[in-house]
Design a protein around this motif. Structure first.
Motif, PDB file in Angstrom:
ATOM      1  N   PHE A  25      40.186  44.756  37.737  1.00  0.00           N
ATOM      2  CA  PHE A  25      39.880  44.535  36.323  1.00  0.00           C
ATOM      3  C   PHE A  25      38.382  44.653  36.112  1.00  0.00           C
ATOM      4  O   PHE A  25      37.600  44.069  36.868  1.00  0.00           O
ATOM      5  N   LYS A  28      38.233  40.862  31.204  1.00  0.00           N
ATOM      6  CA  LYS A  28      39.416  40.034  31.011  1.00  0.00           C
ATOM      7  C   LYS A  28      39.210  39.129  29.814  1.00  0.00           C
ATOM      8  O   LYS A  28      38.084  38.924  29.348  1.00  0.00           O
ATOM      9  N   VAL A  34      47.693  37.271  32.608  1.00  0.00           N
ATOM     10  CA  VAL A  34      48.165  38.625  32.878  1.00  0.00           C
ATOM     11  C   VAL A  34      49.468  38.508  33.655  1.00  0.00           C
ATOM     12  O   VAL A  34      49.543  37.793  34.657  1.00  0.00           O
ATOM     13  N   LYS A  58      49.395  35.440  36.212  1.00  0.00           N
ATOM     14  CA  LYS A  58      48.161  34.785  36.652  1.00  0.00           C
ATOM     15  C   LYS A  58      47.391  34.320  35.427  1.00  0.00           C
ATOM     16  O   LYS A  58      47.263  35.037  34.441  1.00  0.00           O
ATOM     17  N   ASP A  62      42.225  32.932  37.089  1.00  0.00           N
ATOM     18  CA  ASP A  62      42.550  33.466  38.410  1.00  0.00           C
ATOM     19  C   ASP A  62      42.371  34.977  38.511  1.00  0.00           C
ATOM     20  O   ASP A  62      42.678  35.572  39.543  1.00  0.00           O
ATOM     21  N   ILE A  63      41.870  35.610  37.435  1.00  0.00           N
ATOM     22  CA  ILE A  63      41.648  37.049  37.423  1.00  0.00           C
ATOM     23  C   ILE A  63      40.195  37.323  37.785  1.00  0.00           C
ATOM     24  O   ILE A  63      39.276  36.797  37.148  1.00  0.00           O
ATOM     25  N   SER A  64      39.992  38.137  38.821  1.00  0.00           N
ATOM     26  CA  SER A  64      38.638  38.527  39.231  1.00  0.00           C
ATOM     27  C   SER A  64      38.260  39.832  38.545  1.00  0.00           C
ATOM     28  O   SER A  64      39.109  40.696  38.338  1.00  0.00           O
ATOM     29  N   THR A  65      36.996  39.984  38.217  1.00  0.00           N
ATOM     30  CA  THR A  65      36.519  41.216  37.589  1.00  0.00           C
ATOM     31  C   THR A  65      35.362  41.793  38.394  1.00  0.00           C
ATOM     32  O   THR A  65      34.649  41.074  39.101  1.00  0.00           O
ATOM     33  N   THR A  73      42.154  41.629  42.286  1.00  0.00           N
ATOM     34  CA  THR A  73      42.991  40.473  41.983  1.00  0.00           C
ATOM     35  C   THR A  73      44.342  40.772  42.618  1.00  0.00           C
ATOM     36  O   THR A  73      44.959  41.793  42.303  1.00  0.00           O
TER      37      THR A  73
END
Length: 77
Positions: A25, A28, A34, A58, A62-65, A73
Motif C-alpha cells: 500500500f 491508507k 481493508v 485488517k 495494521d496496514i503498513s505503507t 502488509t
C-alpha cells in the motif's frame, strides 16, 4: 466499497493451499479497514463464492505503507 480484483490461474489438478498474501500500500485510510477475499472466478470475473477460510479483514492501524514497495502488509488466512 471499492473492490480491486487480481486473478491467477491454478493449473494443478489437486489445487493449492494459499496461506498468506503480501500486499503493498502506498497510502491508507486512518479509519477504514481493508478486507481480502479469495473467490472463485467464472469467465474471467469474480463470483460471489468466497473460498472456505478465504476472508480476512485488517484494521487501518495494521496496514503498513511505503512509497517504494519496501514494506508489505501480510494477509494470513
Amino acid at each position: 466499497m471499492d473492490p480491486v480484483a487480481q486473478a491467477f490461474l491454478v493449473d494443478d489438478p489437486n489445487g493449492i493451499f494459499v496461506t498468506s498474501v503480501d500486499v503493498y500500500f502506498s497510502s491508507k485510510s486512518s479509519v477504514q479497514p481493508v478486507s481480502m477475499q479469495l473467490r472463485t472466478m467464472t469467465n474471467g470475473y469474480p463470483t460471489t463464492t468466497v473460498l472456505p477460510f478465504g476472508q480476512i479483514t485488517k484494521a487501518a492501524a495494521d496496514i503498513s505503507t511505503s512509497t517504494d514497495a519496501t514494506t508489505a502488509t501480510t494477509f494470513t488466512f
